[in-house]
Design a protein around this motif. Structure first.
Motif, PDB file in Angstrom:
ATOM      1  N   GLN A  57       0.992  -1.102   0.032  1.00  0.00           N
ATOM      2  CA  GLN A  57       0.027  -0.066  -0.023  1.00  0.00           C
ATOM      3  C   GLN A  57       0.994   1.193  -0.101  1.00  0.00           C
ATOM      4  O   GLN A  57       1.711   1.508   0.995  1.00  0.00           O
ATOM      5  CB  GLN A  57      -0.627   0.113   1.244  1.00  0.00           C
ATOM      6  N   VAL A  58       0.758   2.052  -0.942  1.00  0.00           N
ATOM      7  CA  VAL A  58       1.076   3.323  -1.028  1.00  0.00           C
ATOM      8  C   VAL A  58       0.439   4.434  -0.169  1.00  0.00           C
ATOM      9  O   VAL A  58      -0.759   4.580  -0.391  1.00  0.00           O
ATOM     10  CB  VAL A  58       1.403   3.808  -2.464  1.00  0.00           C
ATOM     11  N   VAL A  59       1.392   5.336   0.712  1.00  0.00           N
ATOM     12  CA  VAL A  59       0.855   6.030   1.581  1.00  0.00           C
ATOM     13  C   VAL A  59       1.310   7.522   1.513  1.00  0.00           C
ATOM     14  O   VAL A  59       2.540   7.673   1.309  1.00  0.00           O
ATOM     15  CB  VAL A  59       0.903   5.606   3.056  1.00  0.00           C
ATOM     16  N   SER A  60       0.510   8.430   1.491  1.00  0.00           N
ATOM     17  CA  SER A  60       0.923   9.901   1.177  1.00  0.00           C
ATOM     18  C   SER A  60       1.152  10.434   2.363  1.00  0.00           C
ATOM     19  O   SER A  60       0.451  10.277   3.342  1.00  0.00           O
ATOM     20  CB  SER A  60      -0.089  10.768   0.353  1.00  0.00           C
ATOM     21  N   VAL A  61       2.387  10.916   2.439  1.00  0.00           N
ATOM     22  CA  VAL A  61       2.991  11.389   3.890  1.00  0.00           C
ATOM     23  C   VAL A  61       3.697  12.870   3.288  1.00  0.00           C
ATOM     24  O   VAL A  61       3.977  12.844   2.271  1.00  0.00           O
ATOM     25  CB  VAL A  61       3.983  10.752   4.479  1.00  0.00           C
ATOM     26  N   SER A  62       4.106  13.552   4.271  1.00  0.00           N
ATOM     27  CA  SER A  62       4.922  14.753   3.862  1.00  0.00           C
ATOM     28  C   SER A  62       6.416  14.264   3.589  1.00  0.00           C
ATOM     29  O   SER A  62       6.760  13.419   3.840  1.00  0.00           O
ATOM     30  CB  SER A  62       5.030  15.780   5.501  1.00  0.00           C
ATOM     31  N   GLU A  63       7.095  15.177   2.878  1.00  0.00           N
ATOM     32  CA  GLU A  63       8.602  14.896   2.765  1.00  0.00           C
ATOM     33  C   GLU A  63       9.226  14.563   4.019  1.00  0.00           C
ATOM     34  O   GLU A  63      10.161  13.774   3.934  1.00  0.00           O
ATOM     35  CB  GLU A  63       9.125  16.295   1.949  1.00  0.00           C
ATOM     36  N   THR A  64       9.227  15.464   4.925  1.00  0.00           N
ATOM     37  CA  THR A  64       9.810  15.187   6.056  1.00  0.00           C
ATOM     38  C   THR A  64       9.511  13.878   6.783  1.00  0.00           C
ATOM     39  O   THR A  64      10.442  13.045   7.195  1.00  0.00           O
ATOM     40  CB  THR A  64       9.356  16.296   7.307  1.00  0.00           C
ATOM     41  N   GLU A  65       8.302  13.475   6.739  1.00  0.00           N
ATOM     42  CA  GLU A  65       7.895  11.968   7.221  1.00  0.00           C
ATOM     43  C   GLU A  65       8.630  11.143   6.334  1.00  0.00           C
ATOM     44  O   GLU A  65       8.977   9.917   6.661  1.00  0.00           O
ATOM     45  CB  GLU A  65       6.446  11.901   7.299  1.00  0.00           C
ATOM     46  N   ALA A  66       8.530  11.061   5.008  1.00  0.00           N
ATOM     47  CA  ALA A  66       9.278  10.227   4.031  1.00  0.00           C
ATOM     48  C   ALA A  66      10.690  10.080   4.406  1.00  0.00           C
ATOM     49  O   ALA A  66      11.103   9.024   4.112  1.00  0.00           O
ATOM     50  CB  ALA A  66       8.817  10.784   2.598  1.00  0.00           C
ATOM     51  N   GLU A  67      10.920  11.159   4.427  1.00  0.00           N
ATOM     52  CA  GLU A  67      12.791  11.040   4.903  1.00  0.00           C
ATOM     53  C   GLU A  67      12.822  10.487   6.074  1.00  0.00           C
ATOM     54  O   GLU A  67      13.913   9.669   6.389  1.00  0.00           O
ATOM     55  CB  GLU A  67      13.208  12.424   4.905  1.00  0.00           C
ATOM     56  N   LEU A  68      12.140  10.634   7.080  1.00  0.00           N
ATOM     57  CA  LEU A  68      12.145   9.891   8.509  1.00  0.00           C
ATOM     58  C   LEU A  68      11.992   8.469   8.244  1.00  0.00           C
ATOM     59  O   LEU A  68      12.891   7.583   8.870  1.00  0.00           O
ATOM     60  CB  LEU A  68      11.027  10.523   9.324  1.00  0.00           C
ATOM     61  N   ALA A  69      11.066   7.906   7.382  1.00  0.00           N
ATOM     62  CA  ALA A  69      10.767   6.616   7.152  1.00  0.00           C
ATOM     63  C   ALA A  69      11.995   5.883   6.534  1.00  0.00           C
ATOM     64  O   ALA A  69      12.344   4.732   6.911  1.00  0.00           O
ATOM     65  CB  ALA A  69       9.712   6.313   6.363  1.00  0.00           C
ATOM     66  N   GLU A  70      12.537   6.720   5.850  1.00  0.00           N
ATOM     67  CA  GLU A  70      13.749   6.151   4.971  1.00  0.00           C
ATOM     68  C   GLU A  70      14.925   5.974   5.879  1.00  0.00           C
ATOM     69  O   GLU A  70      15.577   5.127   5.936  1.00  0.00           O
ATOM     70  CB  GLU A  70      14.207   7.221   3.983  1.00  0.00           C
ATOM     71  N   THR A  71      15.301   6.573   6.957  1.00  0.00           N
ATOM     72  CA  THR A  71      16.324   7.026   7.973  1.00  0.00           C
ATOM     73  C   THR A  71      15.831   5.778   9.020  1.00  0.00           C
ATOM     74  O   THR A  71      16.949   5.138   9.341  1.00  0.00           O
ATOM     75  CB  THR A  71      16.254   8.278   8.708  1.00  0.00           C
ATOM     76  N   LEU A  72      14.726   5.486   9.325  1.00  0.00           N
ATOM     77  CA  LEU A  72      14.435   4.561  10.428  1.00  0.00           C
ATOM     78  C   LEU A  72      13.858   3.211   9.915  1.00  0.00           C
ATOM     79  O   LEU A  72      13.137   2.446  10.685  1.00  0.00           O
ATOM     80  CB  LEU A  72      13.317   5.294  11.433  1.00  0.00           C
ATOM     81  N   THR A  73      14.121   2.842   8.577  1.00  0.00           N
ATOM     82  CA  THR A  73      13.641   1.714   8.081  1.00  0.00           C
ATOM     83  C   THR A  73      14.002   0.335   8.878  1.00  0.00           C
ATOM     84  O   THR A  73      13.096  -0.316   9.096  1.00  0.00           O
ATOM     85  CB  THR A  73      14.347   1.418   6.540  1.00  0.00           C
TER      86      THR A  73
END
Length: 597
Positions: free
Chosen positions: A462-478
């Motif tokens: 499932q693709v979820v729309s988030v803010s750019e900040t949240e997307a960067e955070l998700a990438e950092t905390l994978t």
């Protein structure tokens, strides 16, 4: 020209010392009551006039003071309780500094009348502003009476800082009540301006707790008594639903001395943190005993603070004990007695405190840290079972002799929000979302404790729309998110793709779950803080995995939820500290409908 150094006169020195010891009438009462307890008193009577501003008197039936010692009793730094500096390493009395009476005598008119166990006659001495009168014979039974009049008569600037008569009397009341909680084996009386006030007979534990705290505390508290090595913690803790907006009903005693300690306060907050509603404060009366040489009571003249030699061990012991006790509370009949056996313990152990009190047995099976397997499709979907640890049996709910389990059996669902059930006492009303949220949360914690949260791969990511900040955070905390069972990839500047979720949350709102978890991560900061705040994150996830309001449940599904509640730690509150169920007894319902009247 600089001023030369000169020694202070004894009166000025005592007045300076009084500034630390004597703040208000309540300070005097505290010091005098502690002296009475140290003298072995079994009955203490406190009387005040104008809140103690005009006069106060403390009468006891203790060992008394030898007439030859009366002049020394009002001299600075004179005491019968210690002799050498080494004695400070193991103080076993409430008082020991030898400052109180001299400080009081420096700022008030003081009269002491006493008869010791060794003499057949009583004597009295008076001091006003540091000036002593000669010792004189007096009439008095065994024990001591201390009268203090015109507080701060010779230091009017200090008197201006006192509050109203009512406020000062309230502070005196609090001091007496604290002392009474510390010694159930001593009778206390408090009267104001000739009117009868508080009368607390010795030995009546339940009555005294009800008078000083509340009848609610007696009914909704858990008794505990645990030891670890040479430390013992006993007393009572209120259930999480019995909370207050202030910390005014938190009493903690160390070797019989009431103290305020930040380390202990932190341990208590930690124990209650995921069962107490935010902003609320727990209610408790706790007694910690340990060898005197492991605690330093010579920290402050008021003796309200202590230092522990091994602070970490004390913190862990207090937290661990309260955490186990609170987690051991299961949904139960309101007829269970919170103070079973406590009244029989009434006497002071080792000369102070309360005796052993058996822990209230509210657990309805073995708490093995694992949830029981669900018996319906609903709970199988949202709360897949967790296998019990090796060697442990799956917890099973107990059934009363009359065939009723604690939460009874479901009757119906009300507006898709509440489950109505009947137990042996009456009507049980359960908030089904709050209850299931706690069940899911405890299971997630149990899985997380095993370092590996079982995950379920989504059939369609499932693709979820988030803010750019949240997307960067998700990438950092994978990697960190994967440990919590949430596998995500960054799939665009403002989007992420969720590929796996915790197995317990397979049917949750994936988009809402991902957004809320990232919001928590943003608040907590880096991965280390995320690990420290893992329970907050798990609580957020549990909320999304719980059955929602307005979902129709069958009778079998409702009963399955009730049985899971009876097997789950902390099931009386949701993750935010709100109650999950209430019970209306038949007596309550009869009163509403005026039956039998």
């Amino acid at each position: 020209m600089s001023r030369r150094i000169q020694p202070l006169g004894s009166l000025v020195a005592n007045q300076i010392a009084a500034g630390e010891v004597v703040e208000r009438p309540a300070s005097l009462v505290k010091e005098l009551v502690e002296n009475s307890l140290d003298a072995g008193a079994r009955r203490i009577v406190v009387t005040t006039e104008l809140g103690g501003l005009k006069r106060l008197r403390v009468v006891d039936d203790g060992d008394g003071i030898h007439p030859d010692d009366l002049p020394l009793a009002v001299a600075p730094h004179a005491t019968s309780k210690i002799r050498t500096a080494d004695d400070l390493l193991g103080v076993g009395t409430l008082g020991f500094r030898g400052e109180a009476l001299a400080s009081i005598a420096a700022v008030a008119r003081l009269r002491i009348t006493s008869r010791s166990a060794e003499t057949g006659t009583a004597h009295a001495i008076e001091v006003a502003g540091g000036e002593q009168t000669a010792l004189e014979p007096a009439a008095h039974p065994r024990g001591t009476t201390v009268e203090v009049a015109d507080l701060f008569f010779n230091t009017p600037a200090r008197r201006k800082f006192l509050k109203t008569e009512r406020t000062e009397q309230n502070h005196v009341d609090l001091v007496v009540r604290r002392a009474a909680l510390g010694r159930f084996d001593v009778a206390f009386e408090l009267a104001q301006d000739g009117r009868d006030g508080v009368v607390l007979p010795a030995g009546r534990v339940e009555e005294r707790l009800g008078r000083i705290l509340s009848a609610d505390f007696v009914a909704r508290s858990v008794a505990l008594d645990e030891s670890r090595g040479d430390m013992r913690l006993h007393g009572w803790v209120g259930l999480p639903t019995l909370s207050r907006s202030q910390t005014d009903q938190q009493y903690f005693f160390v070797n019989g001395r009431v103290v305020r300690d930040k380390l202990v306060a932190h341990a208590v907050r930690q124990a209650y943190h995921d069962v107490m509603f935010h902003g609320r404060q727990p209610v408790f009366v706790l007694y910690l005993s340990l060898p005197p040489d492991r605690v330093d009571v010579n920290v402050h003249p008021t003796k309200h603070e202590v230092r522990f030699r091994d602070a970490r061990a004390v913190h862990d012991f207090v937290f661990g004990t309260l955490n186990r006790v609170l987690r051991g509370v299961r949904p139960a009949s309101p007829s269970a007695d919170a103070l079973a056996g406590a009244a029989a313990a009434g006497g002071a152990a080792g000369g102070w405190g309360v005796g052993p009190a058996p822990q209230r047995r509210l657990d309805w099976g073995t708490a093995a840290g694992a949830g029981g397997s669900s018996v319906t499709a609903l709970l199988a979907e949202a709360s897949a079972s967790i296998p019990a640890p090796a060697g442990a049996s799956a917890p099973t709910a107990a059934v009363a002799e009359d065939g009723f389990p604690p939460l009874g059996y479901a009757l119906a669902q009300l507006h898709g929000v509440y489950i109505l059930a009947q137990n042996r006492d009456g009507l049980v009303v359960v908030d089904m979302h709050a209850a299931h949220e706690r069940i899911t949360y405890e299971r997630l914690k149990a899985q997380r404790g095993g370092q590996s949260v079982p995950r379920q791969r989504l059939l369609v990511p499932q693709v979820v729309s988030v803010s750019e900040t949240e997307a960067e955070l998700a990438e950092t905390l994978t990697d960190e998110l994967a440990e919590f069972g949430l596998v995500v990839d960054r799939s665009g500047p403002g989007s992420i793709t969720v590929r796996e979720v915790p197995a317990l949350l397979a049917n949750a709102d994936v988009g809402g779950l991902a957004r809320d978890v990232l919001a928590d991560c943003a608040e907590h900061g880096g991965s280390r803080r995320l690990a420290e705040r893992q329970e907050t994150l798990l609580a957020t996830m549990a909320c999304h995995g719980s059955v929602r309001a307005h979902r129709a449940l069958s009778i079998a599904e409702m009963n399955a939820l009730l049985r899971d509640m009876e097997r789950t730690d902390n099931a009386g509150q949701c993750n935010h500290g709100r109650p999950t169920f209430v019970v209306q007894t038949m007596a309550d319902l009869d009163a509403v409908f005026l039956r039998g009247q």
